[in-house]
Design a protein around this motif. Structure first.
Motif, PDB file in Angstrom:
ATOM      1  N   HIS A  89      46.860  36.983  40.386  1.00 33.21           N
ATOM      2  CA  HIS A  89      45.617  37.757  40.515  1.00 33.21           C
ATOM      3  C   HIS A  89      45.069  37.656  41.932  1.00 33.21           C
ATOM      4  CE1 HIS A  89      45.194  38.259  36.132  1.00 33.21           C
ATOM      5  NE2 HIS A  89      44.365  39.226  36.469  1.00 33.21           N
ATOM      6  N   ARG A  92      47.142  39.728  44.296  1.00 31.42           N
ATOM      7  CA  ARG A  92      46.864  41.166  44.126  1.00 31.42           C
ATOM      8  C   ARG A  92      45.559  41.547  44.821  1.00 31.42           C
ATOM      9  NH1 ARG A  92      46.784  42.583  38.090  1.00 31.42           N
ATOM     10  NH2 ARG A  92      46.211  44.632  38.855  1.00 31.42           N
ATOM     11  N   ARG A  95      46.103  41.511  48.633  1.00 30.58           N
ATOM     12  CA  ARG A  95      46.917  42.681  49.019  1.00 30.58           C
ATOM     13  C   ARG A  95      46.095  43.964  48.980  1.00 30.58           C
ATOM     14  NH1 ARG A  95      51.049  40.435  45.930  1.00 30.58           N
ATOM     15  NH2 ARG A  95      50.607  41.890  44.236  1.00 30.58           N
TER      16      ARG A  95
END
Length: 121
Positions: A89, A92, A95
């Motif tokens: 998580h 992500r 990113r």
């Protein structure tokens, strides 16, 4: 005074975050979900965004992806604030354009430390 948008579907979390951030000399705007937050940003881009992950209508990750595609959307420093604590998580979120990440529950010391790390204080 720097502006911070607090995005969370919990009114309690928004109230706690508001109190902490106002003590740190931020002017606060609130949104209950990612779509409301995007609408706020389209009006006036804040300096910082404290962003929940799990929300109705538009979640935090969806909001962040949309925000970074907006004109001026690269400007706000985004700190994810969520109960999601696994490495996938966090990766992500980073990113997608998050600058930092804090876990709930949080307190003033944690928020202040993270906002210092990203250069907001």
């Amino acid at each position: 005074m720097k502006q911070c948008l607090v995005v969370d579907d919990s009114s309690v979390i928004r109230k706690v975050a508001r109190r902490i951030l106002e003590d740190l000399n931020f002017e606060i705007t609130e949104a209950e979900d990612g779509q409301q937050a995007l609408d706020v940003c389209r009006q006036t881009m804040p300096d910082a965004i404290l962003l929940d992950w799990n929300m109705p209508v538009m979640d935090g990750l969806e909001f962040l992806t949309s925000l970074r595609g907006e004109a001026g959307g690269e400007k706000p420093v985004v700190v994810f604030c969520t109960t999601e604590n696994d490495v996938a998580h966090i990766a992500r979120a980073i990113r997608a354009g998050a600058n930092e990440y804090i876990m709930k529950p949080f307190d003033r010391e944690i928020v202040e430390a993270k906002f210092q790390e990203v250069g907001l204080i």
